[in-house]
Design a protein around this motif. Sequence first.
Motif, PDB file in Angstrom:
ATOM      1  N   GLY A  24       0.809  -1.203   0.000  1.00  0.00           N
ATOM      2  CA  GLY A  24       0.000   0.000   0.000  1.00  0.00           C
ATOM      3  C   GLY A  24       0.845   1.258   0.000  1.00  0.00           C
ATOM      4  O   GLY A  24       1.927   1.310   0.589  1.00  0.00           O
ATOM      5  N   GLY A  25       0.343   2.293  -0.674  1.00  0.00           N
ATOM      6  CA  GLY A  25       1.049   3.558  -0.771  1.00  0.00           C
ATOM      7  C   GLY A  25       1.957   3.683  -1.968  1.00  0.00           C
ATOM      8  O   GLY A  25       2.501   4.769  -2.220  1.00  0.00           O
ATOM      9  N   GLU A  26       2.153   2.605  -2.749  1.00  0.00           N
ATOM     10  CA  GLU A  26       3.009   2.648  -3.929  1.00  0.00           C
ATOM     11  C   GLU A  26       2.148   2.835  -5.175  1.00  0.00           C
ATOM     12  O   GLU A  26       0.981   2.463  -5.211  1.00  0.00           O
ATOM     13  CB  GLU A  26       3.837   1.365  -4.032  1.00  0.00           C
ATOM     14  N   ASP A  27       2.765   3.410  -6.197  1.00  0.00           N
ATOM     15  CA  ASP A  27       2.025   3.731  -7.415  1.00  0.00           C
ATOM     16  C   ASP A  27       1.754   2.506  -8.282  1.00  0.00           C
ATOM     17  O   ASP A  27       0.729   2.435  -8.964  1.00  0.00           O
ATOM     18  CB  ASP A  27       2.780   4.780  -8.234  1.00  0.00           C
ATOM     19  N   ASN A  28       2.670   1.558  -8.291  1.00  0.00           N
ATOM     20  CA  ASN A  28       2.559   0.403  -9.184  1.00  0.00           C
ATOM     21  C   ASN A  28       2.760  -0.884  -8.397  1.00  0.00           C
ATOM     22  O   ASN A  28       3.438  -0.894  -7.357  1.00  0.00           O
ATOM     23  CB  ASN A  28       3.605   0.480 -10.308  1.00  0.00           C
ATOM     24  N   PRO A  29       2.182  -1.975  -8.874  1.00  0.00           N
ATOM     25  CA  PRO A  29       2.422  -3.273  -8.220  1.00  0.00           C
ATOM     26  C   PRO A  29       3.857  -3.722  -8.398  1.00  0.00           C
ATOM     27  O   PRO A  29       4.508  -3.415  -9.402  1.00  0.00           O
ATOM     28  CB  PRO A  29       1.437  -4.213  -8.926  1.00  0.00           C
ATOM     29  N   LYS A  30       4.349  -4.461  -7.420  1.00  0.00           N
ATOM     30  CA  LYS A  30       5.724  -4.945  -7.459  1.00  0.00           C
ATOM     31  C   LYS A  30       5.849  -6.309  -8.128  1.00  0.00           C
ATOM     32  O   LYS A  30       6.943  -6.712  -8.525  1.00  0.00           O
ATOM     33  CB  LYS A  30       6.300  -5.024  -6.043  1.00  0.00           C
ATOM     34  N   HIS A  31       4.764  -7.028  -8.234  1.00  0.00           N
ATOM     35  CA  HIS A  31       4.829  -8.380  -8.788  1.00  0.00           C
ATOM     36  C   HIS A  31       3.596  -8.618  -9.642  1.00  0.00           C
ATOM     37  O   HIS A  31       2.464  -8.500  -9.160  1.00  0.00           O
ATOM     38  CB  HIS A  31       4.913  -9.413  -7.651  1.00  0.00           C
ATOM     39  N   VAL A  32       3.799  -8.938 -10.918  1.00  0.00           N
ATOM     40  CA  VAL A  32       2.719  -9.217 -11.866  1.00  0.00           C
ATOM     41  C   VAL A  32       2.962 -10.595 -12.456  1.00  0.00           C
ATOM     42  O   VAL A  32       4.068 -10.891 -12.929  1.00  0.00           O
ATOM     43  CB  VAL A  32       2.646  -8.157 -12.987  1.00  0.00           C
ATOM     44  N   MET A  33       1.955 -11.446 -12.433  1.00  0.00           N
ATOM     45  CA  MET A  33       2.086 -12.793 -12.966  1.00  0.00           C
ATOM     46  C   MET A  33       0.754 -13.225 -13.561  1.00  0.00           C
ATOM     47  O   MET A  33      -0.262 -12.535 -13.428  1.00  0.00           O
ATOM     48  CB  MET A  33       2.519 -13.767 -11.860  1.00  0.00           C
ATOM     49  N   SER A  34       0.775 -14.355 -14.224  1.00  0.00           N
ATOM     50  CA  SER A  34      -0.434 -14.864 -14.866  1.00  0.00           C
ATOM     51  C   SER A  34      -1.356 -15.478 -13.828  1.00  0.00           C
ATOM     52  O   SER A  34      -0.918 -15.920 -12.758  1.00  0.00           O
ATOM     53  CB  SER A  34      -0.079 -15.904 -15.933  1.00  0.00           C
ATOM     54  N   SER A  35      -2.625 -15.514 -14.135  1.00  0.00           N
ATOM     55  CA  SER A  35      -3.632 -16.084 -13.234  1.00  0.00           C
ATOM     56  C   SER A  35      -3.899 -17.543 -13.579  1.00  0.00           C
ATOM     57  O   SER A  35      -5.050 -17.997 -13.639  1.00  0.00           O
ATOM     58  CB  SER A  35      -4.926 -15.271 -13.300  1.00  0.00           C
ATOM     59  N   TYR A  36      -2.832 -18.283 -13.829  1.00  0.00           N
ATOM     60  CA  TYR A  36      -2.934 -19.708 -14.142  1.00  0.00           C
ATOM     61  C   TYR A  36      -1.969 -20.480 -13.246  1.00  0.00           C
ATOM     62  O   TYR A  36      -0.936 -19.954 -12.831  1.00  0.00           O
ATOM     63  CB  TYR A  36      -2.597 -19.987 -15.606  1.00  0.00           C
ATOM     64  N   ILE A  37      -2.306 -21.741 -12.984  1.00  0.00           N
ATOM     65  CA  ILE A  37      -1.448 -22.639 -12.236  1.00  0.00           C
ATOM     66  C   ILE A  37      -1.216 -23.883 -13.083  1.00  0.00           C
ATOM     67  O   ILE A  37      -2.168 -24.467 -13.620  1.00  0.00           O
ATOM     68  CB  ILE A  37      -2.077 -23.026 -10.879  1.00  0.00           C
ATOM     69  N   ALA A  38       0.053 -24.265 -13.208  1.00  0.00           N
ATOM     70  CA  ALA A  38       0.423 -25.454 -13.971  1.00  0.00           C
ATOM     71  C   ALA A  38       0.909 -26.543 -13.019  1.00  0.00           C
ATOM     72  O   ALA A  38       1.466 -26.246 -11.955  1.00  0.00           O
ATOM     73  CB  ALA A  38       1.499 -25.128 -15.000  1.00  0.00           C
ATOM     74  N   THR A  39       0.701 -27.784 -13.405  1.00  0.00           N
ATOM     75  CA  THR A  39       1.124 -28.932 -12.612  1.00  0.00           C
ATOM     76  C   THR A  39       2.033 -29.806 -13.458  1.00  0.00           C
ATOM     77  O   THR A  39       1.689 -30.160 -14.590  1.00  0.00           O
ATOM     78  CB  THR A  39      -0.084 -29.759 -12.132  1.00  0.00           C
ATOM     79  N   GLN A  40       3.205 -30.139 -12.902  1.00  0.00           N
ATOM     80  CA  GLN A  40       4.159 -30.981 -13.614  1.00  0.00           C
ATOM     81  C   GLN A  40       4.909 -31.835 -12.602  1.00  0.00           C
ATOM     82  O   GLN A  40       5.494 -31.310 -11.635  1.00  0.00           O
ATOM     83  CB  GLN A  40       5.146 -30.142 -14.431  1.00  0.00           C
ATOM     84  N   ASP A  41       4.862 -33.152 -12.799  1.00  0.00           N
ATOM     85  CA  ASP A  41       5.530 -34.109 -11.906  1.00  0.00           C
ATOM     86  C   ASP A  41       5.083 -33.939 -10.460  1.00  0.00           C
ATOM     87  O   ASP A  41       5.881 -34.024  -9.505  1.00  0.00           O
ATOM     88  CB  ASP A  41       7.055 -33.963 -12.006  1.00  0.00           C
TER      89      ASP A  41
END
Length: 412
Positions: A24-41
């Motif tokens: 809170g209080g910052e102009d931009n987000p610090k972490h942006v990622m996709s809204s997907y989850i992958a499963t492998q092994d």
Amino acid sequence: MYCGDETGAFIGDVGSSTSRFGYGGEDNPKHVMSSYIATQDGSRYVPSSCYRYHEDLTPVFRLPIEGNTPIIDPDVYLQQADQIENWDAMEEIWQNSFDTLRVRERFKHTKGGGAFERAKKYKAAPTSSIIRSSTPADRCVHPLLAVRSGCTHIMNTELNEFNNASRRKELEKYTELLLETLQADSCFVAPTPMLAGFSHGRQTCLVVDVGAGGCRATPIVDGLVLEQAQRRNGRGSHWLGSVAWKAMTKDGSFVKPRFQLRGKQVESVSPTFFHWSMQDLMFEFRTSDSVSLEGIRTENHDTPFMEKVEMDTDKEMPEKPESYVLPDGTQVNLETKIGKDLKRVPELLFAEKIPFVEEFAADRENLVEQHATLSNLPLHKLVHESLTAVGDADLRKELCANIVLVGGSSLL
């Protein structure tokens, strides 16, 4: 990312396409990622890109996916991002943001140091045992602000009682996730339109959100959402990408996603991952520097992919026509009628007619009749209908003077 400077809250906004996290209080987000989850092994992770194939891709919100073909009916996208479909994926995305931004480390802003100092402090213990432990010292030290979609009606709920019960149950599960699973001392769950107005310093405004799943106009009065006056359609960036994908196929171009160009060929691809790859490819096309809107507007302002324009044979064609090269080397000629319409794809947000409607008109269901807040109108009429639904004339005047435009697709 609105929040008081003195609270130090950690904010999470999980959308249908991307998720954004920060303090809170910052102009931009610090972490942006996709809204997907992958499963492998047997392990779950958040995929960083769709350039390589990911098995068992799971979205957080329900998405309109039907095979490996583009969906060009905008009404189908009304169900996108209105309800959380996979809570395990939602938890994994929050945990990933906690790990990346070190939310549970109490002295990160004063004694943070680098990765070597942190590893030395914890004696090179694995990240999962440090950050996700249940000891009081490793609890979440920040209050959490979770952002929910703010859709006032959930698709395929026939009665208002079921709709309200579904929204209330979702809010309870979200609160349980924040307080019990993430071990936060306090949390607050707020809708996107309200926070968008607050972030622009307005308690009373009309928030127009142009996102991946569609356009939404929501009146905010004294920080409260006027639910019955909200209007939304399915014309978002994913629908624009599907229309461009369909137009390229009509033009004879074979559109191949990037993951098929890298490594060995995959025999069976999940429809979720295939659509994600194609939407990423179409987004790259729309935002390319070579695809500009300059000098392509017609005098009669026809709808892209609808009107047939006769070519002027007396006009000299350039020796090297303007083109766009797809990742597999296929060239899309931007000097043809379809090529010029591909440049004007964002204009479909304001178009009265829908392209390629003859291909789905026979089997089309009138989904907008489920609730008064659902619509298939273009963006400018959507805003007008939302304002008309507000009964107070003085309030409508104030809303017209305070229109807040948000959403990633509004930059098109």
